[in-house]
Design an enzyme around this catalytic site. Sequence first.
Site, PDB file in Angstrom:
ATOM      1  N   VAL A 190       0.576  -1.164   0.222  1.00 43.42           N
ATOM      2  CA  VAL A 190      -0.123   0.255  -0.338  1.00 43.42           C
ATOM      3  C   VAL A 190       0.935   1.275  -0.036  1.00 43.42           C
ATOM      4  CG1 VAL A 190      -1.778  -0.816   1.178  1.00 43.42           C
ATOM      5  CG2 VAL A 190      -0.131   0.117   2.568  1.00 43.42           C
ATOM      6  N   ASN A 224      -9.784   0.544   3.922  1.00 41.67           N
ATOM      7  CA  ASN A 224      -8.209   0.382   4.440  1.00 41.67           C
ATOM      8  C   ASN A 224      -8.364   0.211   5.563  1.00 41.67           C
ATOM      9  OD1 ASN A 224      -7.514   1.571   1.886  1.00 41.67           O
ATOM     10  ND2 ASN A 224      -8.620   3.603   2.380  1.00 41.67           N
ATOM     11  N   TYR A 282       2.383   6.716  14.991  1.00 38.08           N
ATOM     12  CA  TYR A 282       0.467   6.253  15.116  1.00 38.08           C
ATOM     13  C   TYR A 282      -0.585   7.526  15.748  1.00 38.08           C
ATOM     14  CZ  TYR A 282      -2.652   3.042  15.370  1.00 38.08           C
ATOM     15  OH  TYR A 282      -3.983   1.850  15.144  1.00 38.08           O
ATOM     16  N   LYS A 311      -2.412   8.352  12.947  1.00 47.24           N
ATOM     17  CA  LYS A 311      -4.993   8.101  12.328  1.00 47.24           C
ATOM     18  C   LYS A 311      -5.153   9.257  13.033  1.00 47.24           C
ATOM     19  CE  LYS A 311      -4.224   3.349  12.379  1.00 47.24           C
ATOM     20  NZ  LYS A 311      -4.949   2.601  10.991  1.00 47.24           N
ATOM     21  N   THR A 365     -15.411   5.993   8.807  1.00 44.89           N
ATOM     22  CA  THR A 365     -13.796   6.524   9.399  1.00 44.89           C
ATOM     23  C   THR A 365     -14.676   5.805  10.917  1.00 44.89           C
ATOM     24  OG1 THR A 365     -13.444   8.419   8.676  1.00 44.89           O
ATOM     25  CG2 THR A 365     -12.356   8.030  10.672  1.00 44.89           C
TER      26      THR A 365
END
Length: 277
Positions: free
Chosen positions: A67, A92, A158, A162, A188
């Site tokens: 990806v 995703n 992270y 996100k 989402t």
Amino acid sequence: MALTRPLAEAVVVITGASSGAGAATAIEVAHNGGTVVLAARGEPALDAVAERGRAFGGRASVLPTDVTDPAAVARLAETAVAVCGRLDAWVNTAATGAVGLFEEIPIGQLRRVIEVNLLGAAYGMRAALPHLRASGGGVLVNNASALATIALPYQSIYNAAKQGVRGLADTVRQELRVTGERGIAICTVLPAGTAAPIRRYAVGRRIAPPPPVQPPEVAARTIVRLLTRPRREAYTGGPWFSLRPVPGASAVLGLAAGTAAGTLAAVARRHVQGRRW
């Protein structure tokens, strides 16, 4: 707008489908009779997920894909349409992590988390949108994290990735609205701590997700519900994230962030202190 056809007739591409929420979503779609196109780097793991999906009566194709390569993700979308005839939904879920104090995490790992978690989602969205449009509409789901709404110590990059995924989805959703496109839903998912292999890829320090920890099937069921009943965001897991969104909920979460951040920091210290690779 929801799927333009029943889930049992839909074609769904899932990235990160070799494990965790991606694999669980593939099984859930297959259990409902849908067609899944599974993408990740590891072909043997994808084959195993595909076999499980077929055992439920679903149809599954395997297309190994990195990806972080936009050309490869574009080929994934094109091949899925060529093989299955159309694209009805794109999910995703590909993710990786890097755990440690921000200044301790190697630069290469910082870059890798952004490339997989944020740019991987962006490349998927770019690849999916034209084909969803050509199919008359559909649903695009990004599996983000509860950490897209509040930060957790030792997971700086992270958290950033996100939060970026959430912002990207919000912006693209607005762009579709201002350009008059109503046929594509952008959703989402914001799961609480999930027991998934992403923890194996953490670097810097060992860490367990703060409780409550949920199996990936919880997020998967939410993702599949969004395919038939899409909404802007859906929280999963935990006593507070299991509530349905209500007007003003984001403001309440924002007001609570200061207190919650202190609590999360204390929990993280207990999980991390003195535990390194």
